[in-house]
Scaffold this active site. Structure first.
Site, PDB file in Angstrom:
ATOM      1  CB  CYS A 175      39.384  38.117  38.293  1.00 46.97           C
ATOM      2  SG  CYS A 175      39.943  39.171  39.650  1.00 46.97           S
ATOM      3  CG  HIS A 268      38.547  35.562  42.866  1.00 43.99           C
ATOM      4  ND1 HIS A 268      39.781  35.447  43.442  1.00 43.99           N
ATOM      5  CD2 HIS A 268      38.605  36.667  42.059  1.00 43.99           C
ATOM      6  CE1 HIS A 268      40.573  36.424  43.002  1.00 43.99           C
ATOM      7  NE2 HIS A 268      39.878  37.173  42.169  1.00 43.99           N
TER       8      HIS A 268
END
Length: 384
Positions: A175, A268
């Protein structure tokens, strides 16, 4: 009642009826797919993103032995911000075995289990689209971001399962890697990259549910995520590498990563510095991002129209404000400025459970379908 209004109303009703008929036909021709690890957080994202997908229809859900045999609504505690579809809630969770499974499988199971289980599905003739890290660095398994390295999908032809049963495994990256590589790809294409330095601030949802204990993450930053830095460093260079012969030659660049867990739910954030092979101005880098649209003519349902989106605001990107750009599939970049150590530095943000997990796998499947690679598997199963 006015005659013109009646004629208009009849035409409108006719259009609605034709639309419904077309939708019904589309539903009947959608490819049946299964979800392996369906009760987990990424499994739930698959369900959310696939429920109204125009190409795929969820036909099979599988999870651990403790969930097998139960209705999904009982086996899973739904944790997303959209309602659990009633149709899915009533589906009975199947054993995690290839027997009875569709020929297209989305997998989100733990790495240790995936090493043993995923090859069973490929050997049974399934197209296994995996979010697991188990086979990402295997030489004959493609690690793919469609906007970045679609040509690497040729590696499925090197897999023994492909030759024996028609099945294969395709993986998507970690990710934290996906957002980084999407931002770097247009720069690498135009100017070349020699060094990459990245520091991540990663959301707690990346650890699954229940994730990091509240007493560990509230009012805190955890400067360690097991295996994350190694994954980022290796996967980035493979993704930006070249398909040569029977494998991928990684990008010949220096790469280092510092990975941190922060008290953010989704999204993120990454601070990146890079040294280029060829000098570039700020305007040239911004143009590379703006003009990056390698999937523009493929009409893939999940692909964002603008995959790398620039924010000129001095305090962006931010997780709460930017993670859902492009329905969570776009990467937001900002704060591009000169770097005193390397050449340029910038900040990026990507949605870790959409673009960084379930959405990435679904987009890989859409690309495979556009290339006829899913239909081959489904047709082979119907002829068996």
């Amino acid at each position: 009642m006015d005659g013109r209004f009646l004629r208009h109303l009849r035409r409108l009703i006719g259009s609605i009826q034709r639309y419904r008929e077309n939708c019904s036909k589309a539903m009947k021709t959608r490819i049946p797919v299964g979800i392996l690890g369906a009760t987990g957080m990424v499994g739930q994202r698959y369900i959310q993103l696939l429920e109204n997908h125009p190409w795929f229809e969820i036909a099979w859900l599988a999870a651990s032995d403790r969930s097998s045999g139960k209705p999904y609504g009982e086996a899973a505690k739904w944790r997303l911000d959209t309602p659990l579809p009633e149709r899915i809630a009533k589906m009975v969770v199947a054993p995690a075995e290839p027997e009875g499974a569709p020929r297209v499988i989305f997998s989100s199971i733990d790495t240790g289990i995936a090493r043993e289980m995923e090859p069973k599905f490929a050997a049974a003739g399934c197209a296994l689209l995996s979010n697991s890290s188990a086979f990402r660095m295997t030489p004959n398994v493609p690690l793919v971001i469609p906007e970045v390295n679609a040509e690497h999908l040729h590696l499925i032809e090197e897999q023994p399962w492909r030759k024996e049963s028609g099945g294969y495994i395709v993986t998507n990256p970690n990710c934290s890697t996906i957002g980084l590589v999407m931002a770097l790809k247009p720069i690498q294409e135009r100017f070349g990259i020699e060094k990459i330095f990245v520091t991540t601030m990663q959301a707690v949802s990346g650890a699954g549910y229940p994730g990091v204990a509240s007493m560990d993450i509230l009012d805190n930053v955890v400067p360690f995520i097991g295996g994350e830095e190694e994954k980022m460093e290796a996967e980035t260079l493979k993704l930006l590498g070249k398909l040569e012969g029977h494998g991928v030659t990684p990008l010949a660049a220096g790469m280092t990563a510092h990975c941190n867990r922060v008290p953010v739910v989704d999204g993120h954030t990454e601070c990146v510095s890079m040294q280029l092979s060829k000098k570039a101005t700020q305007e040239e880098i911004l143009a590379a991002w703006a003009e990056f649209a390698p999937l523009a003519n493929l009409d893939l349902p999940t692909a964002p129209a603008v995959p790398v989106q620039w924010s000129s605001l001095p305090d962006r990107p931010q997780p709460r404000l930017d993670r859902n750009r492009g329905n969570g599939m776009a990467v937001t970049v900002g704060r591009l400025r000169p770097c005193n150590l390397l050449d340029w530095k910038f900040v990026l943000l990507s949605h870790n459970t959409v673009r960084g997990a379930a959405g990435a796998t679904i987009l890989n499947a859409e690309l495979l379908q556009s290339l006829g690679k899913l239909e081959q598997v489904v047709a082979a199963a119907s002829q068996a």
